[in-house]
Write a protein that holds these residues in place. Sequence first.
Motif, PDB file in Angstrom:
ATOM      1  N   THR A 389     -69.916  14.655  -4.870  1.00 28.53           N
ATOM      2  CA  THR A 389     -69.611  13.498  -5.714  1.00 28.53           C
ATOM      3  C   THR A 389     -68.497  12.688  -5.067  1.00 28.53           C
ATOM      4  O   THR A 389     -67.446  13.242  -4.722  1.00 28.53           O
ATOM      5  CB  THR A 389     -69.205  13.967  -7.120  1.00 28.53           C
ATOM      6  N   HIS A 390     -68.728  11.392  -4.914  1.00 26.61           N
ATOM      7  CA  HIS A 390     -67.798  10.544  -4.166  1.00 26.61           C
ATOM      8  C   HIS A 390     -67.418   9.338  -5.023  1.00 26.61           C
ATOM      9  O   HIS A 390     -68.273   8.529  -5.393  1.00 26.61           O
ATOM     10  CB  HIS A 390     -68.429  10.090  -2.852  1.00 26.61           C
ATOM     11  N   ILE A 391     -66.128   9.226  -5.300  1.00 26.96           N
ATOM     12  CA  ILE A 391     -65.583   8.144  -6.115  1.00 26.96           C
ATOM     13  C   ILE A 391     -64.630   7.354  -5.221  1.00 26.96           C
ATOM     14  O   ILE A 391     -63.554   7.843  -4.868  1.00 26.96           O
ATOM     15  CB  ILE A 391     -64.870   8.718  -7.349  1.00 26.96           C
ATOM     16  N   TYR A 392     -65.039   6.164  -4.813  1.00 19.36           N
ATOM     17  CA  TYR A 392     -64.236   5.454  -3.818  1.00 19.36           C
ATOM     18  C   TYR A 392     -64.294   3.945  -4.013  1.00 19.36           C
ATOM     19  O   TYR A 392     -65.234   3.391  -4.560  1.00 19.36           O
ATOM     20  CB  TYR A 392     -64.652   5.834  -2.402  1.00 19.36           C
ATOM     21  N   GLY A 416     -67.151  19.632  -6.179  1.00 22.51           N
ATOM     22  CA  GLY A 416     -67.048  19.011  -4.882  1.00 22.51           C
ATOM     23  C   GLY A 416     -66.911  17.525  -5.103  1.00 22.51           C
ATOM     24  O   GLY A 416     -67.903  16.781  -5.062  1.00 22.51           O
ATOM     25  N   VAL A 417     -65.693  17.077  -5.420  1.00 21.69           N
ATOM     26  CA  VAL A 417     -65.460  15.699  -5.840  1.00 21.69           C
ATOM     27  C   VAL A 417     -64.342  15.106  -4.994  1.00 21.69           C
ATOM     28  O   VAL A 417     -63.255  15.685  -4.899  1.00 21.69           O
ATOM     29  CB  VAL A 417     -65.078  15.620  -7.330  1.00 21.69           C
ATOM     30  N   THR A 418     -64.604  13.952  -4.382  1.00 21.94           N
ATOM     31  CA  THR A 418     -63.588  13.265  -3.590  1.00 21.94           C
ATOM     32  C   THR A 418     -63.245  11.926  -4.228  1.00 21.94           C
ATOM     33  O   THR A 418     -64.120  11.217  -4.735  1.00 21.94           O
ATOM     34  CB  THR A 418     -64.066  13.029  -2.151  1.00 21.94           C
ATOM     35  N   LEU A 440     -61.401  19.622  -5.586  1.00 21.21           N
ATOM     36  CA  LEU A 440     -61.077  18.205  -5.701  1.00 21.21           C
ATOM     37  C   LEU A 440     -60.335  17.753  -4.454  1.00 21.21           C
ATOM     38  O   LEU A 440     -59.522  18.496  -3.906  1.00 21.21           O
ATOM     39  CB  LEU A 440     -60.210  17.938  -6.925  1.00 21.21           C
ATOM     40  N   SER A 441     -60.604  16.529  -4.005  1.00 20.85           N
ATOM     41  CA  SER A 441     -59.939  16.001  -2.818  1.00 20.85           C
ATOM     42  C   SER A 441     -59.548  14.556  -3.068  1.00 20.85           C
ATOM     43  O   SER A 441     -60.356  13.760  -3.580  1.00 20.85           O
ATOM     44  CB  SER A 441     -60.875  16.092  -1.606  1.00 20.85           C
ATOM     45  N   PRO A 454     -53.212  16.609  -7.564  1.00 21.40           N
ATOM     46  CA  PRO A 454     -53.130  17.929  -6.938  1.00 21.40           C
ATOM     47  C   PRO A 454     -53.218  17.861  -5.418  1.00 21.40           C
ATOM     48  O   PRO A 454     -53.714  16.881  -4.842  1.00 21.40           O
ATOM     49  CB  PRO A 454     -54.341  18.659  -7.515  1.00 21.40           C
ATOM     50  N   ALA A 455     -52.758  18.921  -4.792  1.00 25.67           N
ATOM     51  CA  ALA A 455     -52.892  19.041  -3.342  1.00 25.67           C
ATOM     52  C   ALA A 455     -54.337  19.341  -2.980  1.00 25.67           C
ATOM     53  O   ALA A 455     -55.068  20.006  -3.716  1.00 25.67           O
ATOM     54  CB  ALA A 455     -51.975  20.147  -2.823  1.00 25.67           C
ATOM     55  N   ASN A 456     -54.751  18.836  -1.809  1.00 26.78           N
ATOM     56  CA  ASN A 456     -56.063  19.161  -1.277  1.00 26.78           C
ATOM     57  C   ASN A 456     -56.062  20.585  -0.744  1.00 26.78           C
ATOM     58  O   ASN A 456     -55.033  21.274  -0.722  1.00 26.78           O
ATOM     59  CB  ASN A 456     -56.444  18.163  -0.177  1.00 26.78           C
TER      60      ASN A 456
END
Length: 834
Positions: A389-392, A416-418, A440-441, A454-456
């Motif tokens: 999942t990509h939120i950009y 698996g979300v960035t 989360l990233s 949060p930290a990656n």
Amino acid sequence: MARTSYPHPTAASGRIRRWKGLLAGAATLALPLVGLGALPAAAATGAEYRVDCGAAEAGADGSADHPYTTLAEVNALALQPGDALLFARGTTCTGTLSPHGSGSADAPIVVGAYGDGAAPVIDGAGAHDAVLLKDIEHITVQDLAITNAANPGTERNGIRLSLTDFGKASGYVLQRLDVHDVMGDDNKGLNGSAAIQIGIGGKSTPTWIDGLQIRDSTITHVGREGIYFKSTWNKRPEVGSQDTSGLGPWTPSTGVVIAGNTLTSVAGDGIKVDTTKGAVIEHNILAGFQLRSAVANAGIWPFNADDTLVQYNDVSGGGNSHDGMSFDADGGSQNTVFQYNYSHDNAGGLLLVCPYSGARTWGTVFRYNMSYDDAARVFQLCPGNIQDTHIYNNTIVDEHATPTYFLQDDNSTSRGVTFSNNIMVNRGAPMGVQVRGPGLSFDHNLFIGVTGVPANADGAVNPGGLGDDPGFVEETHKPTGLDDLGGLGLRQFSPAFRAGLAVADNGGRDITGTPVPETGPVNLGADQGVGAHTDPSAVLRMPSVSAAAGLPVTVHVTAIFWGAKPTRSATAALQAPDGWTVTPVQASVPDGLKSGAGAELSWTVTPPADAAEGTATLTATVTAGDGLLGSVATDAKVRALFASVEAAYNDVAITADGASPYTGDLALSRSSLSSNELLKAKGIAPGATVQGAKVAYTWPQFTPGQKNAVWASGQSIAVHGQGTALGLVVFGVNAYPTPVSGTASVTYTDGSTSLFTLAAGDYYYNQPATGNTLFTKMAYRNTPSGKGNGPFSLFESTIPIDGAKQVAYVTLPQRPAYTDGKTPGLLVLAIGVG
């Protein structure tokens, strides 16, 4: 019947969305409706049947001279390919229109209108369906008004397409319809309730649609659903047991396009597709959903669907936070793309990704969208399997006074979300990030007013990220729609310019149509332009303030400078109405502030002691020499100051047992608290000292049977004391299942103010709100007929305050006045400092 040629209407261009004046000197790009293909051509000839339900019945044969006059006559026809069934404009037919017979790919059946005047009305009059398309295909329904309001509260629809064991079904166009006042129940499923319902079922033959367009229609005041799909041919591993209604293998509908529609006042979900592949939902306006449903609903969402494209939609007015967000990639949905949308003023937030019960939702992309004042949480993850999942490159602004989450994580089983290249500017109450596990990233995001990122996995926290003001073109303008987003574009010299890194497979263009490079640096946010040069060169922000007559309040101004040269000899000033006192606290502008740098300015203002209630204007300016660098005006709401809690009493909430006459009228409910039971349960009596969790209250004077409680509606009440805790004894009425809440404030004698959320659970249901503790529990209450058995609860809300300052007054939430016994209300009995 005359046999005439009936041409099928050509595809319309739809609403083309543009940014107006986003980039100086840049051409505006027209954005096509990519989902609309060519419509099927009509046959050269076909029968034309006319219907006029207001005409004389004698000799009715469907001709122009003797049209049919009832739906029963129409429903008895066996329609053939190329036929047209036309209703007279300005007339109403009552009952269910259920045409029989199918068209063909080359010659669809057309149901429409003839003549001049208002669209012909099909009024279901409480029937299950106003229009029913049952096991037919290749049909266009257009230019009708459809309603179904009589005997509200049962399962019903405006128009329903129903297929059972049909196999492949093709060629549906629903266009230019006005569907309104479909007053169904609060259920959704294969058969309703919805304005436009698509139901695909059966047990023996997998059934699906190949080609359905719903476009250029209006849907107003309907329950429960706006546009709703349901298929029972939906079983596959990806959906788990999140849907248990399926009877057959996953057989998706294709060629589904929902475009150019306007939906308002929808009780539940706005637009939902189910078991589709490649559906396109674009250029729709959804304004008002999740308004009258007791369960969860969202704006636009796919369920158990693949490759859904949701773009160029304007979604607002989600009514509450039981979901209530604009968009949702729900259970079993794979590879959903949300892009180029504007979301605003939704009580439930922006995006939900929501698999659970063994479902998985993978491949969601959320990019180049803009959001303004979406509440509760911006993003939410359900407790299921969420991957890829990509939120950009989204631009998000929030100015709510109520705390929100940037991310609400409901303990996903797999994540698996960035989050990359987003701009999140929070100018309101604190905004946090809730994290319940790994996966989360965050990178290259600009966060203002967001804590707890949060930290990656490698320990880095939002690498490449910024905390600087992004420099929007119009800082103080809230966009009104998709064609008014230019103010959220970037200024020249913005720190967000080329501060991000390109994401693979990024769609190739931003929300304005500006190309986005495949590799290398990109702008943060949804705007990939070169930056706009704007005047004036200083942007000032000043929140509105509330002031009590005769007491000081501090006014804060943030100034961000965007000039080509550093500041020099700039001065700031604040203008107030005549009779007000203005005292600088921090009103100097430092020299040498470069583009993008800011200064925090403040003044204490005091309205006259005899100032009337109303609104005054405060104006802040920054000048250099004879030139104006920037200005901003805001409202100062002047309130009368109640000298005490008892001075603000406006509700009869407490009566003595057995009083005659009985005067209790708690929020027009005719019930009341018992003064005898309050004394027995907690020692509450006029002037008594009553101990709370952190505050000892001197109980206000009151007389049972007279006004003795404060229904919160924005009152400012003098409260004197110094301590670390502010306490309020409160309770809610008509506040179940959702507690009543609002933004309150405490103002100190130095003029500074702190905001807080004041909430109360319902006293009848004994359920505290967040932030409440039980103050006391009562065994009964009073009613006109005597004692009503309980228990009933009062709650205490304790708020940390600055122990170094003296409290001057407290302003209660601005809640609606009660107009009937159903209005949710927050009542205050006592206030203290400890």
